[in-house]
Structure formats: C-alpha cells, structure tokens
Scaffold this motif. Sequence first.
Motif, PDB file in Angstrom:
ATOM      1  N   GLU A   1       1.549   6.196 -46.896  1.00 55.73           N
ATOM      2  CA  GLU A   1       1.981   6.170 -47.368  1.00 55.73           C
ATOM      3  C   GLU A   1       0.756   6.298 -48.403  1.00 55.73           C
ATOM      4  O   GLU A   1      -0.735   6.217 -48.090  1.00 55.73           O
ATOM      5  CB  GLU A   1       1.849   4.714 -48.142  1.00 55.73           C
ATOM      6  CG  GLU A   1       2.619   4.584 -50.019  1.00 55.73           C
ATOM      7  CD  GLU A   1       2.919   3.311 -50.349  1.00 55.73           C
ATOM      8  OE1 GLU A   1       2.638   2.501 -50.782  1.00 55.73           O
ATOM      9  OE2 GLU A   1       4.256   3.619 -49.939  1.00 55.73           O
ATOM     10  N   TYR A   2       0.607   7.733 -49.028  1.00 59.44           N
ATOM     11  CA  TYR A   2      -0.649   8.338 -50.106  1.00 59.44           C
ATOM     12  C   TYR A   2      -0.446   8.507 -51.422  1.00 59.44           C
ATOM     13  O   TYR A   2       1.080   9.173 -52.183  1.00 59.44           O
ATOM     14  CB  TYR A   2      -0.770  10.061 -49.259  1.00 59.44           C
ATOM     15  CG  TYR A   2      -1.339   9.843 -48.231  1.00 59.44           C
ATOM     16  CD1 TYR A   2      -2.385   9.447 -47.532  1.00 59.44           C
ATOM     17  CD2 TYR A   2       0.490   9.969 -47.189  1.00 59.44           C
ATOM     18  CE1 TYR A   2      -2.596   9.922 -46.343  1.00 59.44           C
ATOM     19  CE2 TYR A   2      -0.519  10.495 -45.850  1.00 59.44           C
ATOM     20  CZ  TYR A   2      -1.272   9.999 -45.335  1.00 59.44           C
ATOM     21  OH  TYR A   2      -1.916  10.486 -44.091  1.00 59.44           O
ATOM     22  N   LYS A   3      -1.327   7.974 -52.432  1.00 58.45           N
ATOM     23  CA  LYS A   3      -0.997   7.460 -53.192  1.00 58.45           C
ATOM     24  C   LYS A   3      -1.196   9.616 -54.329  1.00 58.45           C
ATOM     25  O   LYS A   3      -1.913   9.424 -53.631  1.00 58.45           O
ATOM     26  CB  LYS A   3      -1.933   6.790 -54.327  1.00 58.45           C
ATOM     27  CG  LYS A   3      -1.891   5.385 -53.950  1.00 58.45           C
ATOM     28  CD  LYS A   3      -2.376   4.283 -54.905  1.00 58.45           C
ATOM     29  CE  LYS A   3      -2.337   2.871 -55.226  1.00 58.45           C
ATOM     30  NZ  LYS A   3      -3.306   1.791 -55.583  1.00 58.45           N
ATOM     31  N   THR A   4      -0.422   9.661 -55.798  1.00 54.22           N
ATOM     32  CA  THR A   4      -0.362  10.371 -55.919  1.00 54.22           C
ATOM     33  C   THR A   4       0.028  10.566 -57.241  1.00 54.22           C
ATOM     34  O   THR A   4       1.087  10.037 -57.954  1.00 54.22           O
ATOM     35  CB  THR A   4       0.189  11.611 -55.242  1.00 54.22           C
ATOM     36  OG1 THR A   4      -0.241  13.737 -55.512  1.00 54.22           O
ATOM     37  CG2 THR A   4       1.772  11.287 -55.032  1.00 54.22           C
ATOM     38  N   ASN A   5      -0.174  11.849 -58.154  1.00 55.34           N
ATOM     39  CA  ASN A   5      -0.342  12.005 -59.144  1.00 55.34           C
ATOM     40  C   ASN A   5       1.502  12.448 -59.257  1.00 55.34           C
ATOM     41  O   ASN A   5       1.314  12.870 -60.416  1.00 55.34           O
ATOM     42  CB  ASN A   5      -1.365  11.947 -60.218  1.00 55.34           C
ATOM     43  CG  ASN A   5      -2.168  10.718 -60.141  1.00 55.34           C
ATOM     44  OD1 ASN A   5      -2.018   9.883 -60.334  1.00 55.34           O
ATOM     45  ND2 ASN A   5      -3.458  11.197 -60.355  1.00 55.34           N
TER      46      ASN A   5
ATOM     47  N   LEU B   1       6.645   5.174 -60.215  1.00 60.97           N
ATOM     48  CA  LEU B   1       5.776   4.368 -61.818  1.00 60.97           C
ATOM     49  C   LEU B   1       7.015   3.622 -62.331  1.00 60.97           C
ATOM     50  O   LEU B   1       6.446   1.960 -62.580  1.00 60.97           O
ATOM     51  CB  LEU B   1       5.130   4.916 -62.570  1.00 60.97           C
ATOM     52  CG  LEU B   1       3.576   3.699 -63.349  1.00 60.97           C
ATOM     53  CD1 LEU B   1       2.711   2.943 -63.436  1.00 60.97           C
ATOM     54  CD2 LEU B   1       3.473   4.770 -64.908  1.00 60.97           C
ATOM     55  N   ASN B   2       8.222   3.445 -62.813  1.00 56.04           N
ATOM     56  CA  ASN B   2       9.188   3.083 -62.857  1.00 56.04           C
ATOM     57  C   ASN B   2      10.322   2.167 -61.669  1.00 56.04           C
ATOM     58  O   ASN B   2      10.698   1.114 -61.882  1.00 56.04           O
ATOM     59  CB  ASN B   2       9.922   3.596 -63.476  1.00 56.04           C
ATOM     60  CG  ASN B   2       9.790   4.425 -64.689  1.00 56.04           C
ATOM     61  OD1 ASN B   2       8.535   4.603 -65.648  1.00 56.04           O
ATOM     62  ND2 ASN B   2      10.245   5.895 -64.328  1.00 56.04           N
ATOM     63  N   SER B   3      10.176   2.460 -60.713  1.00 52.91           N
ATOM     64  CA  SER B   3      10.406   1.425 -59.609  1.00 52.91           C
ATOM     65  C   SER B   3       9.537   0.496 -58.553  1.00 52.91           C
ATOM     66  O   SER B   3      10.130  -0.281 -58.318  1.00 52.91           O
ATOM     67  CB  SER B   3      11.223   2.423 -58.598  1.00 52.91           C
ATOM     68  OG  SER B   3       9.855   3.758 -57.601  1.00 52.91           O
ATOM     69  N   ASP B   4       8.292   1.163 -58.950  1.00 51.74           N
ATOM     70  CA  ASP B   4       7.272   0.880 -57.904  1.00 51.74           C
ATOM     71  C   ASP B   4       6.239  -0.005 -58.547  1.00 51.74           C
ATOM     72  O   ASP B   4       5.002  -0.614 -57.454  1.00 51.74           O
ATOM     73  CB  ASP B   4       7.266   1.591 -56.515  1.00 51.74           C
ATOM     74  CG  ASP B   4       8.408   1.679 -55.537  1.00 51.74           C
ATOM     75  OD1 ASP B   4       9.291   0.780 -54.982  1.00 51.74           O
ATOM     76  OD2 ASP B   4       8.548   2.909 -55.868  1.00 51.74           O
ATOM     77  N   GLY B   5       5.755   0.708 -59.897  1.00 52.37           N
ATOM     78  CA  GLY B   5       4.496   0.282 -60.596  1.00 52.37           C
ATOM     79  C   GLY B   5       3.561   1.088 -59.781  1.00 52.37           C
ATOM     80  O   GLY B   5       2.381   0.468 -60.361  1.00 52.37           O
ATOM     81  N   TYR B   6       3.600   2.117 -58.811  1.00 50.68           N
ATOM     82  CA  TYR B   6       2.672   2.967 -59.170  1.00 50.68           C
ATOM     83  C   TYR B   6       3.500   4.531 -58.149  1.00 50.68           C
ATOM     84  O   TYR B   6       4.256   4.245 -57.675  1.00 50.68           O
ATOM     85  CB  TYR B   6       1.978   2.492 -57.775  1.00 50.68           C
ATOM     86  CG  TYR B   6       2.147   2.587 -56.760  1.00 50.68           C
ATOM     87  CD1 TYR B   6       1.900   3.243 -55.728  1.00 50.68           C
ATOM     88  CD2 TYR B   6       2.868   1.019 -56.043  1.00 50.68           C
ATOM     89  CE1 TYR B   6       2.506   2.711 -54.392  1.00 50.68           C
ATOM     90  CE2 TYR B   6       3.186   0.440 -55.040  1.00 50.68           C
ATOM     91  CZ  TYR B   6       3.137   1.913 -53.865  1.00 50.68           C
ATOM     92  OH  TYR B   6       3.583   1.156 -52.890  1.00 50.68           O
ATOM     93  N   ASN B   7       2.386   5.311 -58.204  1.00 55.08           N
ATOM     94  CA  ASN B   7       3.224   6.810 -58.252  1.00 55.08           C
ATOM     95  C   ASN B   7       2.617   7.214 -56.035  1.00 55.08           C
ATOM     96  O   ASN B   7       1.347   7.527 -56.076  1.00 55.08           O
ATOM     97  CB  ASN B   7       3.024   7.896 -58.508  1.00 55.08           C
ATOM     98  CG  ASN B   7       3.647   8.103 -59.861  1.00 55.08           C
ATOM     99  OD1 ASN B   7       4.420   7.015 -60.181  1.00 55.08           O
ATOM    100  ND2 ASN B   7       2.468   7.573 -60.809  1.00 55.08           N
TER     101      ASN B   7
END
Length: 206
Positions: free
Chosen positions: A82-86, A41-47
Amino acid sequence: MSIKLLGTKIGMTQVFTDQGICIPVTVLKVGPCIITQIKTLNSDGYNAIQLGYSQVSTHLLTKPQLGHLNKTNSPALKYLREYKTNLSETFCVGQILKVDQIKVGDKVNIQGNSIGKGFSGYQKRHHFSRGPMSHGCKNHRQPGSIGAGTTPGRVFPGKKMAGRLGNHTTTVKNLLVIDINTENNLMLVKGSVPGKPGTVLSINSK
C-alpha cells in the motif's frame, strides 16, 4: 508525478557507455503491478492505493486473501503493498502499471530487506575495536564491561551487543535509471540495491 512499483532483484552486471566507461548496474524485473484497492479520505480516512505483484496459483493464498482480491476481480497475487498518494482519483481498480511508467535518466528510490547475515559479534556488527593480541591478554574479541555496578544496577536498553546482523529494511536513494526493456519488464539502475537475487523491492520514481 511520483510512481510506485514493485519488482524483483535479478542480479548485478556491468555495462559500458559510448565513452568506454564501465558502469556497475543492478538488473530489476519491475511489474506488471495491478491496482487491487483504492482507499479514499471518505471511506478509509486517508488516500492510498494498493498494488498487487507476482501472480501465483490460488492454492498458495488463504481464503481471506482470495476474498479480498475477488472483491475487485483481481487474480491471485502473492505480494500486496500500500502506498499513500494524494492523486488516488487518477487511478482505477484493475489498472496495470508497468515499467514504461519510468523513463531512462530518471532517479528512483529503492527499498527492500538487506541480506541477513545471522548472529554476529561486536566487531562485525558494530565495528568495535578488539582487545590487544599480545601475550598474556585474554580479552581479544570479548565484550568487556557492559555497565556500572550498584548504580544503576542494570544494563540500559539499546546497549550495543552481539546479535542478528542484517535483514532490516533499507532504502537506497537517487539511483539513476540506465536502461529499460519494456518487452521483458526489465530495468537497469546504476549501483547496488538491498537484498539478494529474488528479493522483492519497492521502487519509487521521483
């Protein structure tokens, strides 16, 4: 925890249970997949995590692709997804994910491109009815009227017409894992999956 993997469709066969029931299954080669990038979230805006699959010779990739992989000392990989993950903090760059992340009896969602069937007509593509086949009729498989006359004076966008059939992203959900071979990275799932043998698939265990 949901596991994302990449694999290849090998083909279909059938297996028999102890009760003698015949089950149609699809054979998949799953992984090994390498984590080539972790987005936060800090580097790209999402995980998210980026997976690489299918190692190839370096001359088959472009210099930007090789430069991206060299940042993390990853080998030359043909496919990146790429896969979004928390739970990105639970992974690390260079980590290898294999088919043993999935267990027999799990349910998986499999996504891939369906088989392309080329240019098709109305009946095959949209299941339209054909015209009468009786003597004198000249409208057997023709489209017929595609719109009104002066008003609106045009054909509305999205009109169902002849065109390319297949070759679109398809997801089959809740496929049961029948068997897993960790030595050869193989997995058997009940039923069929999109594409033909050799199709690259995205596998999401629930």
